[in-house]
Design a protein around this motif. Structure first.
Motif, PDB file in Angstrom:
ATOM      1  N   TYR A  12     -61.051  -3.772  42.851  1.00 61.02           N
ATOM      2  CA  TYR A  12     -61.270  -2.939  44.484  1.00 61.02           C
ATOM      3  C   TYR A  12     -61.790  -1.558  43.576  1.00 61.02           C
ATOM      4  O   TYR A  12     -62.584  -1.464  43.750  1.00 61.02           O
ATOM      5  CB  TYR A  12     -60.227  -2.587  45.250  1.00 61.02           C
ATOM      6  CG  TYR A  12     -60.363  -1.677  46.225  1.00 61.02           C
ATOM      7  CD1 TYR A  12     -61.452  -2.572  47.324  1.00 61.02           C
ATOM      8  CD2 TYR A  12     -60.260  -1.119  46.179  1.00 61.02           C
ATOM      9  CE1 TYR A  12     -61.893  -1.014  48.397  1.00 61.02           C
ATOM     10  CE2 TYR A  12     -59.967   0.267  47.149  1.00 61.02           C
ATOM     11  CZ  TYR A  12     -61.080  -0.402  48.733  1.00 61.02           C
ATOM     12  OH  TYR A  12     -61.107   0.699  49.372  1.00 61.02           O
ATOM     13  N   GLY A  38     -56.793   9.167  51.170  1.00 62.47           N
ATOM     14  CA  GLY A  38     -57.078   8.122  51.085  1.00 62.47           C
ATOM     15  C   GLY A  38     -57.763   8.666  49.330  1.00 62.47           C
ATOM     16  O   GLY A  38     -58.667   8.249  49.243  1.00 62.47           O
ATOM     17  N   LEU A  95     -58.651   6.670  43.335  1.00 63.88           N
ATOM     18  CA  LEU A  95     -59.143   7.584  41.483  1.00 63.88           C
ATOM     19  C   LEU A  95     -59.262   9.192  41.600  1.00 63.88           C
ATOM     20  O   LEU A  95     -59.474   9.804  40.371  1.00 63.88           O
ATOM     21  CB  LEU A  95     -60.232   7.186  41.472  1.00 63.88           C
ATOM     22  CG  LEU A  95     -60.257   5.499  40.874  1.00 63.88           C
ATOM     23  CD1 LEU A  95     -61.576   4.404  40.563  1.00 63.88           C
ATOM     24  CD2 LEU A  95     -59.358   5.164  39.559  1.00 63.88           C
ATOM     25  N   GLU A 139     -52.712   9.986  48.301  1.00 65.61           N
ATOM     26  CA  GLU A 139     -52.436   8.391  48.609  1.00 65.61           C
ATOM     27  C   GLU A 139     -51.371   7.045  48.304  1.00 65.61           C
ATOM     28  O   GLU A 139     -50.223   8.170  47.539  1.00 65.61           O
ATOM     29  CB  GLU A 139     -53.640   7.938  47.006  1.00 65.61           C
ATOM     30  CG  GLU A 139     -53.818   6.494  46.692  1.00 65.61           C
ATOM     31  CD  GLU A 139     -54.914   6.038  47.897  1.00 65.61           C
ATOM     32  OE1 GLU A 139     -55.869   6.387  47.708  1.00 65.61           O
ATOM     33  OE2 GLU A 139     -54.281   4.759  48.320  1.00 65.61           O
ATOM     34  N   PHE A 140     -51.301   6.311  49.016  1.00 60.63           N
ATOM     35  CA  PHE A 140     -50.235   5.496  49.159  1.00 60.63           C
ATOM     36  C   PHE A 140     -50.005   4.409  48.422  1.00 60.63           C
ATOM     37  O   PHE A 140     -48.816   3.927  47.697  1.00 60.63           O
ATOM     38  CB  PHE A 140     -49.530   5.422  50.333  1.00 60.63           C
ATOM     39  CG  PHE A 140     -50.199   4.928  51.212  1.00 60.63           C
ATOM     40  CD1 PHE A 140     -51.266   3.267  50.433  1.00 60.63           C
ATOM     41  CD2 PHE A 140     -50.727   4.819  53.005  1.00 60.63           C
ATOM     42  CE1 PHE A 140     -52.279   2.711  51.853  1.00 60.63           C
ATOM     43  CE2 PHE A 140     -51.585   3.711  53.620  1.00 60.63           C
ATOM     44  CZ  PHE A 140     -52.514   2.668  52.854  1.00 60.63           C
ATOM     45  N   ASP A 152     -47.961   8.103  52.045  1.00 58.26           N
ATOM     46  CA  ASP A 152     -48.506   7.244  52.909  1.00 58.26           C
ATOM     47  C   ASP A 152     -49.470   8.989  54.603  1.00 58.26           C
ATOM     48  O   ASP A 152     -48.302   9.627  54.306  1.00 58.26           O
ATOM     49  CB  ASP A 152     -47.949   7.478  54.626  1.00 58.26           C
ATOM     50  CG  ASP A 152     -48.739   7.234  55.507  1.00 58.26           C
ATOM     51  OD1 ASP A 152     -49.726   7.634  55.706  1.00 58.26           O
ATOM     52  OD2 ASP A 152     -48.473   5.642  56.567  1.00 58.26           O
ATOM     53  N   ALA A 153     -50.233   9.239  54.176  1.00 63.24           N
ATOM     54  CA  ALA A 153     -50.582  10.655  55.000  1.00 63.24           C
ATOM     55  C   ALA A 153     -50.167  11.141  55.948  1.00 63.24           C
ATOM     56  O   ALA A 153     -49.799  11.857  55.839  1.00 63.24           O
ATOM     57  CB  ALA A 153     -52.017  10.765  55.080  1.00 63.24           C
ATOM     58  N   GLU A 157     -62.931   8.772  54.156  1.00 65.95           N
ATOM     59  CA  GLU A 157     -64.075   7.395  53.933  1.00 65.95           C
ATOM     60  C   GLU A 157     -64.045   6.231  54.209  1.00 65.95           C
ATOM     61  O   GLU A 157     -64.645   5.422  53.431  1.00 65.95           O
ATOM     62  CB  GLU A 157     -64.975   7.763  53.236  1.00 65.95           C
ATOM     63  CG  GLU A 157     -64.663   8.027  51.703  1.00 65.95           C
ATOM     64  CD  GLU A 157     -64.786   6.483  50.691  1.00 65.95           C
ATOM     65  OE1 GLU A 157     -65.196   6.092  50.847  1.00 65.95           O
ATOM     66  OE2 GLU A 157     -63.903   7.007  49.536  1.00 65.95           O
TER      67      GLU A 157
HETATM   68  C1  LIG Z   1     -61.733   3.315  50.758  1.00 65.12           C
HETATM   69  S1  LIG Z   1     -60.355   3.979  49.806  1.00 65.12           S
HETATM   70  C2  LIG Z   1     -60.741   5.514  49.110  1.00 65.12           C
HETATM   71  C3  LIG Z   1     -61.590   5.384  47.526  1.00 65.12           C
HETATM   72  C4  LIG Z   1     -61.549   6.903  47.361  1.00 65.12           C
HETATM   73  N1  LIG Z   1     -62.595   7.805  48.103  1.00 65.12           N
HETATM   74  C5  LIG Z   1     -62.252   6.826  45.591  1.00 65.12           C
HETATM   75  O1  LIG Z   1     -63.702   6.952  45.603  1.00 65.12           O
HETATM   76  O2  LIG Z   1     -61.339   6.251  44.671  1.00 65.12           O
HETATM   77  C6  LIG Z   1     -59.706   4.461  51.083  1.00 65.12           C
HETATM   78  C7  LIG Z   1     -58.182   4.757  49.802  1.00 65.12           C
HETATM   79  O3  LIG Z   1     -57.314   5.297  51.017  1.00 65.12           O
HETATM   80  C8  LIG Z   1     -56.060   4.652  51.212  1.00 65.12           C
HETATM   81  N2  LIG Z   1     -54.811   5.128  52.590  1.00 65.12           N
HETATM   82  C9  LIG Z   1     -55.239   4.321  52.993  1.00 65.12           C
HETATM   83  N3  LIG Z   1     -54.559   4.969  54.384  1.00 65.12           N
HETATM   84  C10 LIG Z   1     -53.993   5.544  54.304  1.00 65.12           C
HETATM   85  C11 LIG Z   1     -52.543   5.777  54.218  1.00 65.12           C
HETATM   86  N4  LIG Z   1     -52.075   6.222  55.299  1.00 65.12           N
HETATM   87  N5  LIG Z   1     -52.283   7.211  53.427  1.00 65.12           N
HETATM   88  C12 LIG Z   1     -52.431   7.677  51.774  1.00 65.12           C
HETATM   89  N6  LIG Z   1     -53.581   6.428  51.638  1.00 65.12           N
HETATM   90  C13 LIG Z   1     -53.837   5.543  52.327  1.00 65.12           C
HETATM   91  C14 LIG Z   1     -56.266   3.503  50.333  1.00 65.12           C
HETATM   92  O4  LIG Z   1     -55.245   3.037  49.558  1.00 65.12           O
HETATM   93  C15 LIG Z   1     -57.452   3.765  49.713  1.00 65.12           C
HETATM   94  O5  LIG Z   1     -57.111   3.868  48.347  1.00 65.12           O
END
Ligand SMILES: C[S@@+](CC[C@H](N)C(=O)[O-])C[C@H]1O[C@@H](n2cnc3c(N)ncnc32)[C@H](O)[C@@H]1O
Length: 382
Positions: free
Chosen positions: A4, A36, A39, A58-59, A83-84, A99
């Motif tokens: 992923y 979120g 990386l 990021e969780f 968790d955000a 995003e």
């Molecule tokens: C589409 S990915 C984003 C990737 C990142 N922008 C990048 O380019 O590497 C979405 C990320 O949001 C994180 N995420 C989703 N819900 C979250 C939450 N409530 N709290 C923290 N992180 C969260 C997921 O674990 C995931 O890694």
């Protein structure tokens, strides 16, 4: 690194669109929150662009890799694992980056997360990247997408000595997720059916009704829906079929493909409704011959109908819906509205006979049955 994260990193169009927007938008006054962060790419780009503070939340454990990458690049980013919605910031964001939308934009965890983040994490005049989004739909031909959506023939659900026919119902009422199969062709120009600014929460309820003029002789497999992100005024990112995007498209599939001809019109009604955490889709596709007002083919689906769900959620879903009655229910409603306390059974019976002459001798029995079942007519009981 997981598959992923590699795919995310290799989605160059998306990252470059965000990178350009971040360079345009970030000032030295900004507290940037990358919600979120994965990386940490956007949080690092914001630090590189000169943000006063750059925070990645990021969780997932991927955040440990993000920390190492920031260190390697000598960038000052604060990474918070959690968790955000449980995070408390000493200083609220003036620029929020987020995003993580589904292909259908409106469903999944992103809309409520973004709405909550707006309350908990951001300063009053905070800007959001992306600034907005669009939903687009188009009719498509694709044998591969269709085979994926309907791996079994409608009459071929018997296996292992068991009949799995009810699975067909679920298949028909599911939205399928596809990623630009190679044989996918658009049968008309896509139409934007929703334009949304993230200055507002995404709608809980939404519907579109679009008619496409079909230009080519083709085999219609269904309708695709996807989102485009308006990252900022100058940068966009699309999940349209054919783009090398990591996100895919939603596919509302027709159980048996339709051969379509130039001059025919395809009417697509698509609707969405969220009930607490779940989002449901409905769609109705109708094919019309040139100038005809009557559809020659129709296909419908409803993810709500395919979901095991509580009756409370069902009530919430249907309370705004106009219900269509069965023909028997229409006659019952007629009897009940005629039974206003001022008419004899003979008079009610005459009203029914007028509306449903085909019932003949059964009609009196029907009137008595309705009144008795509802325990409405004391005269009948007495
Ligand atoms: C589409 S990915 C984003 C990737 C990142 N922008 C990048 O380019 O590497 C979405 C990320 O949001 C994180 N995420 C989703 N819900 C979250 C939450 N409530 N709290 C923290 N992180 C969260 C997921 O674990 C995931 O890694």
């Amino acid at each position: 690194m997981s598959d992923y994260d590699n795919r995310i990193l290799n989605d160059a169009d998306r990252i470059q669109a965000f990178a350009r927007a971040i360079r345009r938008q970030v000032s030295t006054q900004d507290v940037v929150v990358d919600l979120g962060t994965g990386l940490g790419t956007y949080a690092m780009l914001a630090a590189q662009a000169g943000a006063k503070r750059s925070i990645g939340i990021e969780f997932d454990s991927i955040i440990n890799v993000a920390r190492q990458i920031a260190l390697q690049n000598n960038l000052d980013v604060e990474f918070i694992r959690g968790d955000a919605l449980d995070v408390e910031l000493s200083e609220r964001a003036t620029l929020l980056i987020f995003e993580d939308f589904s292909s259908g934009l409106l469903d999944g965890p992103a809309p409520p997360l973004l709405a909550a983040a707006r309350k908990q994490l951001v300063a009053p005049s905070c800007r959001i990247l992306p600034q907005g989004a669009e939903l687009e739909i188009a009719p498509v031909a694709s044998q591969r997408a269709h085979d994926m959506a309907f791996p079994n023939r409608a009459d071929d659900y018997t296996c292992y000595g068991l009949n799995f026919q009810p699975l067909q119902y679920i298949t028909q009422n599911s939205v399928h997720h596809i990623r630009s199969p190679e044989d996918l062709a658009l049968l008309a120009d896509p139409v934007v059916v929703l334009r949304h600014s993230f200055e507002e929460d995404l709608p809980q309820k939404w519907a579109a009704d679009v008619t496409f003029e079909l230009a080519a002789e083709q085999t219609l497999a269904g309708v695709c829906l996807w989102h485009n992100l308006v990252v900022d005024e100058q940068n966009r990112y699309s999940n349209a079929p054919g783009e090398a995007a990591i996100g895919g498209q939603y596919f509302f599939a027709i159980p048996e493909v339709w051969d379509v001809k130039p001059g025919q019109r395809l009417r697509c009604e698509v609707a969405f409704q969220r009930i607490s955490v779940d989002g449901f889709w409905r769609w109705n596709l109708q094919l019309f011959e040139h100038q005809s007002e009557t559809a020659c083919r129709t296909s419908t689906g409803n993810t709500f109908a395919a979901s095991p769900i509580t009756s409370a959620a069902m009530n919430a879903f249907y309370q705004d819906e106009v219900i269509s009655l069965t023909s028997r229910a229409k006659l019952e409603a007629l009897v009940l509205s005629a039974a206003d306390g001022n008419k004899s059974i003979r008079e009610i019976h005459e009203i029914l006979q007028e509306h449903a002459p085909e019932m003949h001798e059964d009609s009196l029995e029907f009137v008595l049955g309705v009144l008795e079942n509802r325990r409405l007519a004391t005269a009948v009981v007495n």
